[in-house]
Design a protein around this motif. Sequence first.
Motif, PDB file in Angstrom:
ATOM      1  N   SER A 152       0.818  -1.221   0.000  1.00  0.00           N
ATOM      2  CA  SER A 152       0.000   0.000   0.000  1.00  0.00           C
ATOM      3  C   SER A 152       0.849   1.267   0.000  1.00  0.00           C
ATOM      4  N   LYS A 153       2.139   1.143   0.314  1.00  0.00           N
ATOM      5  CA  LYS A 153       3.012   2.318   0.341  1.00  0.00           C
ATOM      6  C   LYS A 153       3.482   2.713  -1.065  1.00  0.00           C
ATOM      7  N   ASN A 154       3.244   1.846  -2.037  1.00  0.00           N
ATOM      8  CA  ASN A 154       3.690   2.133  -3.405  1.00  0.00           C
ATOM      9  C   ASN A 154       2.699   3.041  -4.129  1.00  0.00           C
ATOM     10  N   THR A 155       3.239   4.046  -4.792  1.00  0.00           N
ATOM     11  CA  THR A 155       2.444   4.893  -5.673  1.00  0.00           C
ATOM     12  C   THR A 155       2.474   4.271  -7.065  1.00  0.00           C
ATOM     13  N   THR A 167       0.098   1.331 -28.769  1.00  0.00           N
ATOM     14  CA  THR A 167      -0.545   0.233 -28.026  1.00  0.00           C
ATOM     15  C   THR A 167       0.274  -0.217 -26.824  1.00  0.00           C
ATOM     16  N   SER A 168       1.451   0.345 -26.648  1.00  0.00           N
ATOM     17  CA  SER A 168       2.306  -0.033 -25.523  1.00  0.00           C
ATOM     18  C   SER A 168       1.798   0.595 -24.229  1.00  0.00           C
ATOM     19  N   PHE A 169       2.132  -0.025 -23.112  1.00  0.00           N
ATOM     20  CA  PHE A 169       1.794   0.523 -21.796  1.00  0.00           C
ATOM     21  C   PHE A 169       2.715  -0.103 -20.761  1.00  0.00           C
ATOM     22  N   ALA A 170       2.795   0.529 -19.593  1.00  0.00           N
ATOM     23  CA  ALA A 170       3.620   0.026 -18.499  1.00  0.00           C
ATOM     24  C   ALA A 170       3.116   0.636 -17.197  1.00  0.00           C
ATOM     25  N   LYS A 171       3.635   0.140 -16.075  1.00  0.00           N
ATOM     26  CA  LYS A 171       3.279   0.687 -14.773  1.00  0.00           C
ATOM     27  C   LYS A 171       4.537   0.861 -13.937  1.00  0.00           C
ATOM     28  N   ILE A 172       4.556   1.944 -13.187  1.00  0.00           N
ATOM     29  CA  ILE A 172       5.633   2.206 -12.238  1.00  0.00           C
ATOM     30  C   ILE A 172       5.080   2.028 -10.835  1.00  0.00           C
ATOM     31  N   SER A 179      12.481   5.179  -1.828  1.00  0.00           N
ATOM     32  CA  SER A 179      12.970   5.551  -3.171  1.00  0.00           C
ATOM     33  C   SER A 179      13.023   4.369  -4.135  1.00  0.00           C
ATOM     34  N   THR A 180      12.403   3.252  -3.758  1.00  0.00           N
ATOM     35  CA  THR A 180      12.437   2.055  -4.595  1.00  0.00           C
ATOM     36  C   THR A 180      11.485   2.216  -5.778  1.00  0.00           C
ATOM     37  N   VAL A 181      11.947   1.812  -6.970  1.00  0.00           N
ATOM     38  CA  VAL A 181      11.124   1.894  -8.174  1.00  0.00           C
ATOM     39  C   VAL A 181      11.094   0.534  -8.865  1.00  0.00           C
ATOM     40  N   SER A 230      17.013   1.820 -10.433  1.00  0.00           N
ATOM     41  CA  SER A 230      17.526   2.735  -9.414  1.00  0.00           C
ATOM     42  C   SER A 230      16.389   3.583  -8.847  1.00  0.00           C
ATOM     43  N   GLY A 231      16.511   3.913  -7.575  1.00  0.00           N
ATOM     44  CA  GLY A 231      15.435   4.660  -6.928  1.00  0.00           C
ATOM     45  C   GLY A 231      15.493   6.158  -7.196  1.00  0.00           C
ATOM     46  N   THR A 232      14.409   6.824  -6.879  1.00  0.00           N
ATOM     47  CA  THR A 232      14.345   8.285  -6.966  1.00  0.00           C
ATOM     48  C   THR A 232      13.385   8.790  -5.898  1.00  0.00           C
ATOM     49  N   ARG A 233      13.687   9.988  -5.358  1.00  0.00           N
ATOM     50  CA  ARG A 233      12.819  10.573  -4.342  1.00  0.00           C
ATOM     51  C   ARG A 233      11.996  11.731  -4.908  1.00  0.00           C
ATOM     52  N   ASP A 234      12.352  12.155  -6.102  1.00  0.00           N
ATOM     53  CA  ASP A 234      11.691  13.349  -6.631  1.00  0.00           C
ATOM     54  C   ASP A 234      11.443  13.161  -8.119  1.00  0.00           C
ATOM     55  N   ALA A 235      10.197  12.977  -8.504  1.00  0.00           N
ATOM     56  CA  ALA A 235       9.838  12.809  -9.918  1.00  0.00           C
ATOM     57  C   ALA A 235       8.435  13.328 -10.146  1.00  0.00           C
TER      58      ALA A 235
END
Length: 262
Positions: A152-155, A167-172, A179-181, A230-235
Amino acid sequence: MNTKEYIESGSLELYVYGILNESETEEITELAKTSPAVMNEIISIEKAIINLTSSFSPNISAENFEKIKAKLQLKHVKVVKMKSKSNISQYLGWVASIALLLGIGYQYNELNNSNVKINSIETEKSNLQKSIVELELKNKDNATALNVIRDSKNTVVALAGQAVAPTSFAKIYWNKETSTVYVDATGLPNPPEGKVYQIWSLKLSPTLTPTSIGLLDNFKANDPKLFTVSGTRDADAFGITLEPAGGSVSPTMDQLYTLGKV
């Protein structure tokens, strides 16, 4: 007896086995010198014995066995006379020898069959172990994917297809605290040979600033198509482009496959 009678009587077989008495042996020896038919029949019988023993002689090298066979197949210029012994004893000796050869041949074939079965079992065992390892890895990947989706902590950021691949798609799946992606790339086609997908973290203001956060390496081999980058804190957004193998310093915008705002 005439030549035909000698051949049909079975005396020549006993002659080859060496179980005739001395006078009978001398009689056939003299006849073989003057009768090609008798000589040929004797040679034929000896060849039959050679062929029988050659199929059951695993302990004799091919070179030595051929030498013995060649000696037996020489033209008969002289027949060695055997000392007169009990015909029954000699006959039983030949029977015992042939039985021994047959027994050795049978045991040799059984040993070969056993070795083949053992090798087959070992191969099956190896394949089974490989399948178990692959299954364990697949289960581990599936468990990781479920944990990511259920966290539940994942956006969750949906990336939609762009002009080059509508027609392509993906999810982050982005955990801002750690900062895990994670990237769910099930909606992307396999990249062409020599190409790789590259993930970009985008800042939209004050100017568009892309930052590479990883490559989707070994795309075809990754069955769940779930990648950790690699993680990121600001996107403000995430995008995926198709780049040359090894990645690029900046995104190739005309190869932007998916894009989505946080």
